[in-house]
Design an enzyme around this catalytic site. Structure first.
Site: not given
Ligand code: BES
Ligand code: MN
Ligand code: ZN
Length: 498
Positions: A276, A350
């Site tokens: 990230k 997931r």
């Molecule tokens: N934990 C994150 C989702 C999240 C984002 C929670 C912002 C709280 C605040 C999750 O694991 C994630 O990174 N999801 C990705 C999925 C994508 C890579 C398909 C996302 O939402 O960007």
């Molecule tokens: Mn994630």
């Protein structure tokens, strides 16, 4: 904080801060009218001039010099009488209590006359509102004891009629238990990720189990390996912290089948190899909010002695980019036997849930509810006013919806239509773990749905609602505890005849 119920007149009650709840239509209630008279018409004048509008979430501090025994008076809005909800009462209580604490009150009293609603509900809502509105996370603040003692020590609910006391007390007792577990969840989620590792969460679960005599099982890496939990272990492979698969069982439901609650418990989500951006990454300590809510709900069910069998499942790990980390391109074999191609290691929630949901099926549960900070896309879709809900069973969805309305932890359904499944098709495995930007909250749930077999199932996406960057009436900024009260209400109402 102690919460008492007593009879008396609010204007005569000696307290650091009195709270008066006021509807938008002006002074309707007997109590407010009496206090107003005793204050020489001060409140009605404020309302007539438009200086005070009794909108929900509005509170104003007054310093009556005569006509009242209280040192301070907080008047607070409930909005229109016809639009009344318990959540508005929670908000009003929370807002007024924190206003009075800031002003310096160390004990407060709320007049509860004039609301035409179930007294048990009223007691519960005020207790919850006050405790949650006064919540602070001070563990890492080096302030001295004097500062700390400026907490409000006692809240008294004041009624005119002695006959109301019993029901109010019942409600207060339940509200205190529920708020206490919400605080438990907020504390866990607010904790730094280095102090809330999978190992520490397992220890927390053990504490809960010991306190309430519940059965706890914590699967270690080698055990998960034997079971074939390749998805959870894949996510864990980049981390130096050992993963834990936490299983907590509450059994007070005789022969009833289990209700399975599954909570995403990523104690820190760096994104892994698909790392990230640095900005806001510190917030990714909240990625265990689902697991915390599940543990909190099981804790509350036990404290309230609910006549149910419940199993809480917390797949717990960090998602880190270590030398051993799983990579885009890898294919993981899940506990269910199905394979998943990794196209983005940041879509890790997931994956761990796929193993946990498949494990939940072993219980032949009557329903499965999973709760997860799963997708940023859910925030784009719904903002922070609702958590996303997807599932395969109308009756179950309705139960969750109802619990959301009661608690103010509202949910909104997103569709799980066939067409969405196209985007998680893989060329080499049974599916891939990310489906691109379009409908991200939905395609994530589509993947989950492959692991619940025939069981009634609901998925709750709390990515946007588990955390707040601004203070709300009974939710100061930081972890909200989202899902704890929702799941608890769902459980309390589960076998109630409508
Ligand atoms: N934990 C994150 C989702 C999240 C984002 C929670 C912002 C709280 C605040 C999750 O694991 C994630 O990174 N999801 C990705 C999925 C994508 C890579 C398909 C996302 O939402 O960007
Ligand atoms: Mn994630
Ligand atoms: Zn995540």
């Amino acid at each position: 904080m102690k919460i008492l119920v007593a009879t008396g007149k609010i204007e005569k009650y000696k307290t650091g801060g009195a709270i008066l709840l006021i509807f938008e239509e002006g002074i309707l209630g007997q109590t407010v009218r009496r206090v107003d008279e005793s204050l020489g018409g001060m409140i009605s004048r404020l309302i007539e001039r438009g200086d005070f509008k009794a909108k929900p979430g509005v509170a104003q501090l007054l310093y009556p010099t005569r006509g009242m025994a209280a040192e301070r008076l907080a008047i607070t809005g409930l909005g229109k009488r016809s639009d009344f909800t318990m959540n508005r009462l929670r908000q009003a209580a929370g807002k007024a209590a924190s206003l009075l604490r800031t002003a310096g009150a160390t004990d407060i009293a709320v007049s509860v006359d004039g609301i035409d609603q179930d007294l048990e509900d009223i007691g519960q809502a005020i207790a919850e509102g006050c405790i949650l509105g006064l919540y602070r996370f001070l563990k890492y603040k080096t302030i001295d004891e004097n500062d700390r003692s400026r907490d409000i020590q006692t809240t008294t609910l004041l009624v005119d009629r002695g006959s109301s006391i019993g029901a109010l007390q019942e409600g207060v007792a339940a509200g205190m238990v529920i708020a206490d577990s919400t605080v438990f969840v907020r504390d866990m989620v607010n904790s730094p990720p280095g102090d809330m590792t999978p190992t520490i969460i397992a220890a927390k679960a053990r504490e809960v189990a010991r306190q309430f005599g519940l059965k706890l099982q914590v699967l270690e890496r080698n055990h998960m390996d034997k079971l074939g939990m390749g998805a959870l272990l894949g996510v864990a492979s980049g981390s130096a912290q050992p993963p834990k698969f936490i299983i907590i069982e509450y059994r007070r439901g005789g022969k009833k089948p289990f209700i399975a609650l599954v909570g995403k418990t990523i104690t820190f989500d760096s994104g892994g190899i698909s790392i990230k951006p640095a900005e806001n990454m510190e917030k990714m300590k909240d990625d265990m909010s689902g697991g915390a809510a599940v543990l909190g709900a099981v804790r509350t069910a036990a404290a309230l002695n609910l006549p149910l069998n419940i199993v809480g499942l917390l797949p717990a790990t960090e998602n880190m980019p270590g030398g051993n980390a799983y990579k885009p391109g890898d294919v993981l074999r899940t506990f269910s036997g199905k394979t998943i191609e990794i196209v983005n290691t940041d879509a890790e929630g997931r994956l761990i849930l796929s193993d946990a949901l498949a494990y939940a099926c072993r219980y032949e549960p009557r329903v499965i509810v999973d709760i997860a900070t799963l997708t940023g896309a859910c925030r784009v879709a719904l903002g922070q006013e609702a958590s996303g809900m997807l599932g395969n069973n109308e009756e179950l969805k309705q139960k969750i919806r109802d619990a959301g309305e009661k608690t103010g932890e509202r949910v909104w359904e997103l569709p799980l239509w066939e067409g969405y499944y196209d985007s998680i098709k893989s060329d080499i495995a049974d599916m891939k773990n990310a489906g691109g930007r379009d409908g991200g909250a939905i395609t994530a749930a589509a993947l989950l749905s492959k692991f619940v077999q025939k069981y009634p199932w609901v998925h709750l996406d709390i990515a946007a609602t588990a955390w707040t960057d601004k203070d709300r009436p009974y939710t100061p900024k930081g972890a909200t505890g989202m899902g704890m009260r929702l799941l608890t209400q769902f459980l309390r109402d589960y076998d109630k005849k409508v």
